[in-house]
Design an enzyme around this catalytic site. Structure first.
Site, PDB file in Angstrom:
ATOM      1  CE  LYS A  22     -13.466  32.575 -35.350  1.00  0.00           C
ATOM      2  NZ  LYS A  22     -13.137  33.867 -35.842  1.00  0.00           N
ATOM      3  CB  CYS A 116     -19.916  36.911 -32.636  1.00  0.00           C
ATOM      4  SG  CYS A 116     -19.255  35.251 -32.586  1.00  0.00           S
ATOM      5  NE  ARG A 397     -18.816  31.477 -36.533  1.00  0.00           N
ATOM      6  CZ  ARG A 397     -18.734  32.609 -35.847  1.00  0.00           C
ATOM      7  NH1 ARG A 397     -19.659  32.951 -34.996  1.00  0.00           N
ATOM      8  NH2 ARG A 397     -17.725  33.424 -36.021  1.00  0.00           N
TER       9      ARG A 397
HETATM   10  C1  UD1 Z   1     -11.158  40.554 -35.781  1.00  0.00           C
HETATM   11  C2  UD1 Z   1     -11.337  39.151 -35.288  1.00  0.00           C
HETATM   12  C3  UD1 Z   1     -12.123  39.127 -33.990  1.00  0.00           C
HETATM   13  C4  UD1 Z   1     -11.508  40.056 -32.975  1.00  0.00           C
HETATM   14  C5  UD1 Z   1     -11.251  41.435 -33.562  1.00  0.00           C
HETATM   15  C6  UD1 Z   1     -10.507  42.355 -32.625  1.00  0.00           C
HETATM   16  C7  UD1 Z   1     -11.388  37.928 -37.371  1.00  0.00           C
HETATM   17  C8  UD1 Z   1     -12.196  37.157 -38.352  1.00  0.00           C
HETATM   18  N1  UD1 Z   1     -12.046  38.391 -36.310  1.00  0.00           N
HETATM   19  O1  UD1 Z   1     -12.484  41.027 -36.066  1.00  0.00           O
HETATM   20  O2  UD1 Z   1     -12.122  37.797 -33.485  1.00  0.00           O
HETATM   21  O3  UD1 Z   1     -12.404  40.196 -31.889  1.00  0.00           O
HETATM   22  O4  UD1 Z   1     -10.515  41.338 -34.784  1.00  0.00           O
HETATM   23  O5  UD1 Z   1      -9.308  41.793 -32.257  1.00  0.00           O
HETATM   24  O6  UD1 Z   1     -10.186  38.069 -37.498  1.00  0.00           O
HETATM   25  N2  UD1 Z   1     -14.382  48.875 -37.097  1.00  0.00           N
HETATM   26  C9  UD1 Z   1     -14.994  49.944 -37.716  1.00  0.00           C
HETATM   27  N3  UD1 Z   1     -15.006  49.973 -39.067  1.00  0.00           N
HETATM   28  C10 UD1 Z   1     -14.439  49.007 -39.830  1.00  0.00           C
HETATM   29  C11 UD1 Z   1     -13.799  47.930 -39.200  1.00  0.00           C
HETATM   30  C12 UD1 Z   1     -13.795  47.882 -37.823  1.00  0.00           C
HETATM   31  O7  UD1 Z   1     -15.520  50.824 -37.058  1.00  0.00           O
HETATM   32  O8  UD1 Z   1     -14.487  49.113 -41.058  1.00  0.00           O
HETATM   33  C13 UD1 Z   1     -14.369  48.779 -35.635  1.00  0.00           C
HETATM   34  C14 UD1 Z   1     -15.186  47.573 -35.123  1.00  0.00           C
HETATM   35  O9  UD1 Z   1     -16.564  47.885 -35.011  1.00  0.00           O
HETATM   36  C15 UD1 Z   1     -14.537  47.332 -33.776  1.00  0.00           C
HETATM   37  C16 UD1 Z   1     -13.059  47.685 -34.043  1.00  0.00           C
HETATM   38  O10 UD1 Z   1     -13.053  48.517 -35.194  1.00  0.00           O
HETATM   39  O11 UD1 Z   1     -15.044  48.234 -32.831  1.00  0.00           O
HETATM   40  C17 UD1 Z   1     -12.152  46.519 -34.261  1.00  0.00           C
HETATM   41  O12 UD1 Z   1     -12.654  45.731 -35.308  1.00  0.00           O
HETATM   42  P1  UD1 Z   1     -11.718  44.828 -36.212  1.00  0.00           P
HETATM   43  O13 UD1 Z   1     -10.319  44.821 -35.698  1.00  0.00           O
HETATM   44  O14 UD1 Z   1     -11.969  45.192 -37.616  1.00  0.00           O
HETATM   45  O15 UD1 Z   1     -12.334  43.411 -35.937  1.00  0.00           O
HETATM   46  P2  UD1 Z   1     -12.705  42.315 -36.952  1.00  0.00           P
HETATM   47  O16 UD1 Z   1     -11.715  42.296 -38.088  1.00  0.00           O
HETATM   48  O17 UD1 Z   1     -14.148  42.358 -37.269  1.00  0.00           O
END
Ligand code: UD1
Length: 419
Positions: A22, A116, A397
């Protein structure tokens, strides 16, 4: 509204084939916008997150053909316009349209993504990356207009190795002038899948899968084909199902290197498994040992597997702990596991202690998010009696054909539509 009803206690025997990932597919589909010709992506899972992305592509005027697990996308004649919030909030990965549209048209207008409810999930690192490439950002409530006269390569250090920010910056940088370096980049396998796809189109990306990614901008991206890698989180979820109820359950199409942290923990617990190529055969065992898990970025223990694993930890003899380091709100599943008879308490806001073994009994529970839903399905499979899981739209999803896959190996599980 949909709910899943499970009659627990049936052994799982046969083979489950893991689908395309996914989290790769939801990035590969928006990445196709960057291409100046059509593209073809294979092994795309049939999940509602992909339906939502297809809706976004079609809203912009792209031609999309889906046949079985193949998707052909021709985005050469799209009209780049504001994407309405009701579409973008359907999923987290809608944010990849920001990087892709900015990279191709130098402007993207859309809203904060959905996904989520597992924490605040800001997108500041994505936006800082776009700004470093020369974009200006206008925020109007939830709406973002991201615009650049010219995108110029830059050195970007991510404060944390965010999967989404790493991919989004890569998308925005492939057609920028000059060279972009992303330091402290996330190393997840899905990032390698996206970089490979872009390189197949003619992009020049090196280092994906390491913490330093170097992107040399190119002007044109041509027709390309790629395959979505197997879903490591889906593989992990079914392995846990096998550890709970497997009667030599075979999980095939697994890349073991992608789930080493889970395999290591299952081994420590005493789970019996046999690895042969891309297949893992697994069976349930008595006397599982408790373990301590701390989630982390790849190759650490994936946060997406801690909730499914919690169900298995309720069967271990003694006290296990899970420390969640990525999201601040990812223990909502434990309330429902406790209602089913588990003994889980919050030691502090980012750590739970699970005391086992406990026997679970069926009741009505709620899937608060995708992986919480997976956790409760696993709990329903081992519980006595009937478990009803409400709000399973979250689960649909992210898990392709989960009802069919589990029914085919002996689970008594069905999906019901309720009014
Ligand atoms: C992706 C995955 C999700 C997984 C996560 C961590 C997708 C669509 N989703 O989510 O399933 O749980 O990686 O492996 O691929 N953060 C910030 N600022 C930002 C971006 C992130 O503070 O601009 C923080 C987030 O709040 C979180 C951490 O960084 O605490 C990791 O987030 P991130 O790796 O970006 O996760 P997603 O890309 O949202």
């Amino acid at each position: 509204m949909k709910q899943i009803v499970i009659e627990g206690g049936h052994p799982l025997k046969g083979t489950i084939t893991v689908s395309g990932a996914k989290n790769s597919a939801v990035a590969l589909v928006p990445a196709s916008l960057l291409c100046d010709e059509d593209v073809m992506i294979d092994n795309v899972p049939d999940i509602s997150d992909i339906d939502a992305l297809e809706e976004m592509l079609e809203y912009l005027g792209a031609k999309v053909k889906r046949m079985n697990s193949t998707i052909e996308i021709d985005a050469t004649e799209i009209q780049n316009r504001e994407i309405p919030e009701k579409i973008s909030k359907k999923l987290r990965a809608s944010y990849y349209f920001m990087g892709a549209l900015l990279g191709k048209y130098k402007v993207a207008t859309m809203y904060f993504p959905g996904g989520c409810p597992i924490g605040a999930r800001p997108i500041d690192l994505h936006l800082k990356g776009f700004e470093a490439l020369g974009a200006h950002i206008i925020e109007d409530g939830n709406k973002y207009t991201i615009k650049a006269e010219e995108l110029k390569g830059s050195n970007i250090y991510l404060d944390m190795p965010s999967v989404g920010a790493t991919i989004n910056i890569m998308l925005a940088a492939v057609k920028a002038t000059g060279t972009t370096t992303i330091e402290n980049a996330a190393c997840e396998p899905e990032i390698v899948n996206v970089a490979t796809f872009l390189n197949n189109m003619g992009a020049k990306i090196k280092g994906a899968g390491t913490s330093t990614i170097i992107i040399k901008g190119v002007e044109h991206l041509h027709h390309a084909y790629t395959e979505v890698i197997p879903d490591r989180i889906e593989a992990g979820t079914y392995l846990i199902a096998g550890a709970l109820l497997g009667d030599n359950l075979k999980i095939e199409n697994v890349i073991p290197e992608h789930i080493l942290s889970l395999l290591q923990k299952l081994k420590q617990m005493g789970v019996k498994m046999k690895l042969e190529g891309d297949t893992i055969t697994i069976r349930n065992s008595d006397c599982l040992k408790p373990v301590h898990i701390t989630t982390g970025v790849f190759p650490g223990f994936p946060t997406d597997l801690q909730q499914p694993l919690t169900t298995l930890l309720t069967c271990c003899n003694g006290k296990s702990t899970i420390t969640e380091t990525i999201y601040e709100n990812r223990f909502l599943n434990t309330k429902y596991l406790n209602q089913m008879g588990a003994n889980i308490h919050l030691k502090n806001p980012d750590c739970i202690e699970i005391t086992g073994p406990t026997s679970l009994s069926g009741t009505t529970v709620v899937a608060t998010d995708l992986r919480a839903g997976a956790c409760l399905i696993l709990a329903g499979l081992i519980a006595s009696g009937t478990t009803t899981i409400q709000k399973v739209e979250h689960v649909l999803r992210g898990y392709e054909n989960i009802i069919e896959k589990l029914s085919n190996v002996g689970a008594k599980i069905r999906l019901e539509e309720i009014k």
